[in-house]
Motif scaffolding. Structure first.
Motif, PDB file in Angstrom:
ATOM      1  N   LYS A  29       0.672  -1.181  -0.176  1.00 22.07           N
ATOM      2  CA  LYS A  29       0.062  -0.039   0.050  1.00 22.07           C
ATOM      3  C   LYS A  29       0.975   1.203   0.089  1.00 22.07           C
ATOM      4  O   LYS A  29       0.198   2.334  -0.041  1.00 22.07           O
ATOM      5  CB  LYS A  29      -1.020   0.047   1.272  1.00 22.07           C
ATOM      6  N   LEU A  30       2.320   1.069   0.111  1.00 23.52           N
ATOM      7  CA  LEU A  30       2.861   2.444   0.164  1.00 23.52           C
ATOM      8  C   LEU A  30       2.970   2.847  -1.381  1.00 23.52           C
ATOM      9  O   LEU A  30       2.775   2.158  -2.279  1.00 23.52           O
ATOM     10  CB  LEU A  30       4.431   1.783   0.341  1.00 23.52           C
ATOM     11  N   PRO A  31       2.997   4.217  -1.237  1.00 22.89           N
ATOM     12  CA  PRO A  31       3.170   4.889  -2.658  1.00 22.89           C
ATOM     13  C   PRO A  31       4.464   4.810  -3.286  1.00 22.89           C
ATOM     14  O   PRO A  31       5.407   4.428  -2.631  1.00 22.89           O
ATOM     15  CB  PRO A  31       2.917   6.428  -2.456  1.00 22.89           C
ATOM     16  N   GLN A  32       4.295   4.610  -4.691  1.00 23.00           N
ATOM     17  CA  GLN A  32       5.283   4.453  -5.571  1.00 23.00           C
ATOM     18  C   GLN A  32       5.619   5.406  -6.634  1.00 23.00           C
ATOM     19  O   GLN A  32       4.194   6.070  -7.064  1.00 23.00           O
ATOM     20  CB  GLN A  32       5.266   2.755  -6.121  1.00 23.00           C
ATOM     21  N   GLU A  41      -6.176  15.380  -3.684  1.00 27.09           N
ATOM     22  CA  GLU A  41      -7.500  15.679  -3.205  1.00 27.09           C
ATOM     23  C   GLU A  41      -7.656  17.134  -3.314  1.00 27.09           C
ATOM     24  O   GLU A  41      -9.041  17.285  -3.629  1.00 27.09           O
ATOM     25  CB  GLU A  41      -7.699  14.986  -1.671  1.00 27.09           C
ATOM     26  N   CYS A  42      -6.743  17.976  -2.650  1.00 27.71           N
ATOM     27  CA  CYS A  42      -7.418  19.470  -2.217  1.00 27.71           C
ATOM     28  C   CYS A  42      -6.495  20.304  -2.935  1.00 27.71           C
ATOM     29  O   CYS A  42      -6.621  21.459  -2.813  1.00 27.71           O
ATOM     30  CB  CYS A  42      -7.195  19.615  -0.658  1.00 27.71           C
ATOM     31  N   ASP A  43      -5.582  19.708  -3.838  1.00 25.98           N
ATOM     32  CA  ASP A  43      -4.557  20.514  -4.696  1.00 25.98           C
ATOM     33  C   ASP A  43      -3.812  21.358  -3.698  1.00 25.98           C
ATOM     34  O   ASP A  43      -3.011  22.668  -4.355  1.00 25.98           O
ATOM     35  CB  ASP A  43      -5.234  21.532  -5.555  1.00 25.98           C
ATOM     36  N   PRO A  55       8.633   8.735  -0.832  1.00 24.08           N
ATOM     37  CA  PRO A  55       8.650   8.754  -2.083  1.00 24.08           C
ATOM     38  C   PRO A  55       7.467   8.383  -2.905  1.00 24.08           C
ATOM     39  O   PRO A  55       6.919   7.212  -2.349  1.00 24.08           O
ATOM     40  CB  PRO A  55       9.671   7.657  -2.411  1.00 24.08           C
ATOM     41  N   GLY A  56       6.754   9.123  -3.778  1.00 25.36           N
ATOM     42  CA  GLY A  56       5.760   8.538  -4.403  1.00 25.36           C
ATOM     43  C   GLY A  56       4.417   9.222  -3.724  1.00 25.36           C
ATOM     44  O   GLY A  56       3.413   8.810  -3.959  1.00 25.36           O
ATOM     45  N   VAL A  57       4.715  10.161  -2.744  1.00 26.30           N
ATOM     46  CA  VAL A  57       3.580  10.669  -1.758  1.00 26.30           C
ATOM     47  C   VAL A  57       2.678  11.503  -3.090  1.00 26.30           C
ATOM     48  O   VAL A  57       3.039  12.138  -4.008  1.00 26.30           O
ATOM     49  CB  VAL A  57       4.220  11.682  -0.770  1.00 26.30           C
ATOM     50  N   ARG A  58       1.490  11.316  -2.716  1.00 31.17           N
ATOM     51  CA  ARG A  58       0.367  11.767  -3.575  1.00 31.17           C
ATOM     52  C   ARG A  58      -0.912  12.738  -2.633  1.00 31.17           C
ATOM     53  O   ARG A  58      -1.552  13.632  -3.405  1.00 31.17           O
ATOM     54  CB  ARG A  58      -0.446  10.739  -4.179  1.00 31.17           C
ATOM     55  N   LEU A  59      -0.690  12.680  -1.531  1.00 38.03           N
ATOM     56  CA  LEU A  59      -1.534  13.303  -0.511  1.00 38.03           C
ATOM     57  C   LEU A  59      -0.724  14.418   0.495  1.00 38.03           C
ATOM     58  O   LEU A  59       0.266  13.948   0.844  1.00 38.03           O
ATOM     59  CB  LEU A  59      -2.504  12.380   0.098  1.00 38.03           C
ATOM     60  N   CYS A  60      -1.270  15.442   0.611  1.00 39.36           N
ATOM     61  CA  CYS A  60      -0.867  16.181   1.725  1.00 39.36           C
ATOM     62  C   CYS A  60      -1.213  15.630   3.231  1.00 39.36           C
ATOM     63  O   CYS A  60      -1.805  14.507   3.293  1.00 39.36           O
ATOM     64  CB  CYS A  60      -1.407  17.799   1.730  1.00 39.36           C
ATOM     65  N   VAL A  61      -0.669  16.077   4.168  1.00 43.05           N
ATOM     66  CA  VAL A  61      -0.652  15.609   5.473  1.00 43.05           C
ATOM     67  C   VAL A  61      -2.086  15.226   5.808  1.00 43.05           C
ATOM     68  O   VAL A  61      -2.298  14.412   6.351  1.00 43.05           O
ATOM     69  CB  VAL A  61       0.312  16.186   6.538  1.00 43.05           C
ATOM     70  N   ALA A  62      -2.751  16.644   5.844  1.00 43.23           N
ATOM     71  CA  ALA A  62      -4.124  16.563   6.372  1.00 43.23           C
ATOM     72  C   ALA A  62      -5.146  15.569   5.535  1.00 43.23           C
ATOM     73  O   ALA A  62      -5.798  14.874   6.286  1.00 43.23           O
ATOM     74  CB  ALA A  62      -4.835  18.029   5.980  1.00 43.23           C
ATOM     75  N   GLN A  64      -4.104  12.863   4.014  1.00 49.10           N
ATOM     76  CA  GLN A  64      -3.350  11.474   4.229  1.00 49.10           C
ATOM     77  C   GLN A  64      -3.993  10.998   5.703  1.00 49.10           C
ATOM     78  O   GLN A  64      -4.427   9.936   5.934  1.00 49.10           O
ATOM     79  CB  GLN A  64      -2.098  11.259   4.308  1.00 49.10           C
ATOM     80  N   GLU A  65      -4.018  11.826   6.622  1.00 47.50           N
ATOM     81  CA  GLU A  65      -4.656  11.518   7.805  1.00 47.50           C
ATOM     82  C   GLU A  65      -6.155  11.184   7.832  1.00 47.50           C
ATOM     83  O   GLU A  65      -6.647  10.226   8.493  1.00 47.50           O
ATOM     84  CB  GLU A  65      -4.491  12.759   8.883  1.00 47.50           C
ATOM     85  N   ALA A  66      -7.018  12.092   6.969  1.00 46.07           N
ATOM     86  CA  ALA A  66      -8.340  11.677   6.797  1.00 46.07           C
ATOM     87  C   ALA A  66      -8.569  10.173   6.245  1.00 46.07           C
ATOM     88  O   ALA A  66      -9.250   9.523   6.680  1.00 46.07           O
ATOM     89  CB  ALA A  66      -8.821  12.660   5.940  1.00 46.07           C
ATOM     90  N   GLN A  67      -7.619  10.150   5.191  1.00 45.62           N
ATOM     91  CA  GLN A  67      -7.802   8.639   4.487  1.00 45.62           C
ATOM     92  C   GLN A  67      -7.302   7.725   5.454  1.00 45.62           C
ATOM     93  O   GLN A  67      -8.231   6.546   5.245  1.00 45.62           O
ATOM     94  CB  GLN A  67      -6.992   8.690   3.299  1.00 45.62           C
ATOM     95  N   ASP A  68      -6.253   7.692   6.454  1.00 44.09           N
ATOM     96  CA  ASP A  68      -5.949   6.701   7.089  1.00 44.09           C
ATOM     97  C   ASP A  68      -6.980   6.517   8.177  1.00 44.09           C
ATOM     98  O   ASP A  68      -7.236   5.221   8.446  1.00 44.09           O
ATOM     99  CB  ASP A  68      -4.753   7.060   8.114  1.00 44.09           C
ATOM    100  N   LYS A  69      -7.798   7.623   8.614  1.00 42.89           N
ATOM    101  CA  LYS A  69      -8.862   7.122   9.560  1.00 42.89           C
ATOM    102  C   LYS A  69      -9.958   6.524   9.160  1.00 42.89           C
ATOM    103  O   LYS A  69     -10.456   5.662   9.745  1.00 42.89           O
ATOM    104  CB  LYS A  69      -9.321   8.903  10.259  1.00 42.89           C
ATOM    105  N   ALA A  70     -10.301   7.146   7.846  1.00 47.73           N
ATOM    106  CA  ALA A  70     -11.285   6.253   7.037  1.00 47.73           C
ATOM    107  C   ALA A  70     -11.074   4.712   6.799  1.00 47.73           C
ATOM    108  O   ALA A  70     -11.993   3.967   6.989  1.00 47.73           O
ATOM    109  CB  ALA A  70     -11.619   6.949   5.759  1.00 47.73           C
ATOM    110  N   GLN A  71      -9.914   4.431   6.448  1.00 43.52           N
ATOM    111  CA  GLN A  71      -9.537   3.050   6.113  1.00 43.52           C
ATOM    112  C   GLN A  71      -9.339   2.416   7.623  1.00 43.52           C
ATOM    113  O   GLN A  71      -9.753   1.064   7.774  1.00 43.52           O
ATOM    114  CB  GLN A  71      -8.175   3.005   5.684  1.00 43.52           C
ATOM    115  N   HIS A  72      -9.048   3.060   8.803  1.00 45.17           N
ATOM    116  CA  HIS A  72      -8.832   2.405  10.046  1.00 45.17           C
ATOM    117  C   HIS A  72     -10.288   1.876  10.566  1.00 45.17           C
ATOM    118  O   HIS A  72     -10.583   0.922  10.994  1.00 45.17           O
ATOM    119  CB  HIS A  72      -8.212   3.225  11.014  1.00 45.17           C
ATOM    120  N   ALA A  73     -11.067   2.778  10.215  1.00 45.19           N
ATOM    121  CA  ALA A  73     -12.719   2.822  10.611  1.00 45.19           C
ATOM    122  C   ALA A  73     -13.230   1.180  10.125  1.00 45.19           C
ATOM    123  O   ALA A  73     -14.018   0.670  10.594  1.00 45.19           O
ATOM    124  CB  ALA A  73     -13.439   3.732  10.259  1.00 45.19           C
ATOM    125  N   VAL A  74     -12.823   0.805   8.868  1.00 47.91           N
ATOM    126  CA  VAL A  74     -13.425  -0.238   8.213  1.00 47.91           C
ATOM    127  C   VAL A  74     -12.311  -1.148   7.969  1.00 47.91           C
ATOM    128  O   VAL A  74     -12.445  -2.099   7.050  1.00 47.91           O
ATOM    129  CB  VAL A  74     -13.998   0.206   6.822  1.00 47.91           C
TER     130      VAL A  74
END
Length: 88
Positions: A29-32, A41-43, A55-62, A64-74
């Motif tokens: 799942k690591l970015p490549q 997401e937010c530009d 390396p391969g990062v595609r999201l800002c910190v905010a 990425q945190e929102a995405q991580d929380k959403a994935q953790h919930a499910v």
């Protein structure tokens, strides 16, 4: 039909296999590829330090945190480890 007891170390072997699978899943799942200069997401601009650190990062910190929380919930993992919780 059960033949006998599990061999010595069978429980540890199962734990080791579970850990290896979790590591493999996390690494997949690591970015490549090349990092983006702006968030998908937010530009918002992604700082150079983050692009170098991940390396391969595609999201800002905010985002990425929102995405991580959403994935953790499910996530769907049973972390209690008791046999009763697995039967429900």
């Amino acid at each position: 039909m059960a033949i006998g007891w599990a061999g010595d170390g069978a429980v540890q072997d199962q734990i080791d296999a579970t850990v290896k699978d979790a590591i493999k899943r996390a690494r997949s799942k690591l970015p490549q590829g090349p990092s983006l200069s702006h968030c998908e997401e937010c530009d918002a601009p992604i700082p150079e330090a983050r692009r170098k650190a991940v390396p391969g990062v595609r999201l800002c910190v905010a985002c990425q945190e929102a995405q991580d929380k959403a994935q953790h919930a499910v996530s769907g993992y049973n972390r209690r480890g008791s046999k009763d919780s697995q039967l429900r």
